[in-house]
Design a protein around this motif. Structure first.
Motif, short mmCIF file in Angstrom:
data_model
loop_
_atom_site.label_atom_id
_atom_site.label_comp_id
_atom_site.label_asym_id
_atom_site.label_seq_id
_atom_site.Cartn_x
_atom_site.Cartn_y
_atom_site.Cartn_z
N TYR A 22 0.96 -1.36 -0.10
CA TYR A 22 -0.10 0.06 -0.14
C TYR A 22 0.66 1.25 -0.06
O TYR A 22 0.20 2.53 0.06
N LYS A 25 -0.24 3.77 -2.85
CA LYS A 25 -1.66 4.57 -2.56
C LYS A 25 -1.57 5.51 -1.10
O LYS A 25 -2.13 6.37 -1.17
N ASP A 26 -0.82 5.05 -0.23
CA ASP A 26 -0.86 5.80 1.00
C ASP A 26 -0.09 6.85 1.08
O ASP A 26 -0.08 7.79 1.72
N VAL A 29 -0.49 8.62 -4.14
CA VAL A 29 -1.81 8.89 -4.77
C VAL A 29 -2.61 9.47 -3.62
O VAL A 29 -3.36 10.46 -3.90
N LYS A 30 -2.71 9.01 -2.27
CA LYS A 30 -3.48 9.50 -1.20
C LYS A 30 -5.02 9.97 -1.73
O LYS A 30 -5.43 10.93 -1.59
N LYS A 31 -5.65 8.94 -2.46
CA LYS A 31 -7.10 9.22 -2.63
C LYS A 31 -7.73 8.14 -1.64
O LYS A 31 -7.41 7.32 -0.99
N TYR A 33 -9.34 5.41 -0.28
CA TYR A 33 -9.69 3.87 -0.90
C TYR A 33 -9.71 2.75 0.45
O TYR A 33 -10.53 1.85 0.02
N LYS A 34 -9.28 3.19 1.39
CA LYS A 34 -9.20 2.07 2.65
C LYS A 34 -10.42 1.88 3.09
O LYS A 34 -11.09 2.73 3.69
N HIS A 56 -5.55 6.68 8.69
CA HIS A 56 -6.18 6.99 7.28
C HIS A 56 -7.02 8.14 7.08
O HIS A 56 -7.08 8.71 5.95
N THR A 61 -6.92 8.88 3.32
CA THR A 61 -7.07 7.74 2.51
C THR A 61 -8.31 6.89 2.93
O THR A 61 -8.37 5.79 2.42
#
Length: 298
Positions: A22, A25-26, A29-31, A33-34, A56, A61
């Motif tokens: 992750y 992503k974490d 990207v930092k959108k 999702y989690k 998060h 995220t």
């Protein structure tokens, strides 16, 4: 480390290793999702899951949280929280590697773990009394498939209440089985509620407060959060009771007998428990040590 305890450390390191997937992503990207989905033991949820979900949220995220009935107030920061489960299953914590910490360990990873500001969120002007609050958070249930071990019996309660009620507004909390979501630990009857009403009528019972303030709280957990947030002195028992009381700063005396539980072997009352809020944790191995801590610090 004893060979029979090493698998706890192994699992916790695997949890941390699993977070590598992750990384992008974490941190890049930092959108949102989690999805944090958990219905295992309350103790694990407070120690590992809730701080992970809050991280998060702060990181931007967090998409959704899923837990048991009457947990929305714990996840107050989650814009999308689902109370999906009506029962806790202790086995749900095993082979669950989606958070950096998930079981007992001699060290913990706090890189995706943030203190959840429950005290700041729920401090209120409703539960304020002439004297400062002291909460005795007792329990009386099956532990490790054996009779109760970590609990305050009536003689000990009598000593505590008699010595403390002049200085504190004591609030006694032992939730009834119908007031909380159950797990594998059967709740038994200590028959102390009526005894407290008759012998120490100036002590407030959390179950009575729930009836009196039913229009001001959403559920029993919401009441506990509001009362605990106004308190800085706690006496609590091994497990979720101890973890919950450690969320509200101040001093928390924890009765935890070495006969069971792994917290002793990994020194967790000096690591992750104080980390939950900065509370001062005093570990008592038996009822006599509880009394000693009380007389020294309270």
């Amino acid at each position: 480390m004893r060979s029979d305890l090493r698998y706890f450390i192994r699992d916790n390191y695997y949890c941390r290793l699993n977070q590598v997937k992750y990384l992008f992503k974490d941190y890049f990207v930092k959108k949102q999702y989690k999805v944090v989905d958990y219905h295992g033991e309350f103790d694990q949820e407070l120690r590992y899951i809730l701080p992970f979900a809050y991280w998060h949220h702060v990181n931007g995220t967090l998409e959704k949280t899923i837990s048991c009935k009457n947990t929305k107030e714990f996840y107050f920061f989650s814009k999308n929280h689902e109370e999906k489960y009506t029962e806790r299953v202790w086995q749900a914590g095993y082979n669950y590697y989606e958070v950096p910490n998930m079981t007992h360990s001699n060290t913990f990873d706090y890189s995706k773990w943030l203190r959840v500001p429950l005290k700041k969120q729920y401090t209120n002007s409703i539960f304020v009394y002439d004297k400062p609050i002291l909460i005795i958070a007792n329990k009386y249930n099956i532990e490790w498939d054996k009779p109760p071990v970590n609990y305050l019996d009536i003689p000990t309660l009598d000593k505590l209440i008699s010595s403390l009620k002049g200085k504190y507004q004591i609030i006694y909390n032992r939730p009834l089985a119908q007031q909380i979501v159950g797990d594998n630990s059967e709740t038994l009857d200590l028959n102390e509620h009526d005894w407290i009403r008759k012998t120490h009528p100036d002590v407030l019972l959390m179950s009575d407060l729930y009836q009196q303030h039913s229009s001001q709280v959403n559920n029993y957990n919401h009441l506990q959060l509001m009362v605990y947030a106004n308190c800085n002195r706690f006496i609590s028992m091994h497990g979720g009771t101890a973890a919950f009381a450690s969320y509200f700063e101040g001093i928390n005396i924890i009765l935890s007998d070495p006969i069971g539980g792994m917290e002793h072997h990994f020194n967790e009352y000096e690591t992750i428990f104080p980390q939950l809020s900065g509370a001062k944790i005093l570990h008592a191995r038996n009822r006599e040590e509880v009394l000693q801590h009380v007389f020294t610090h309270y």
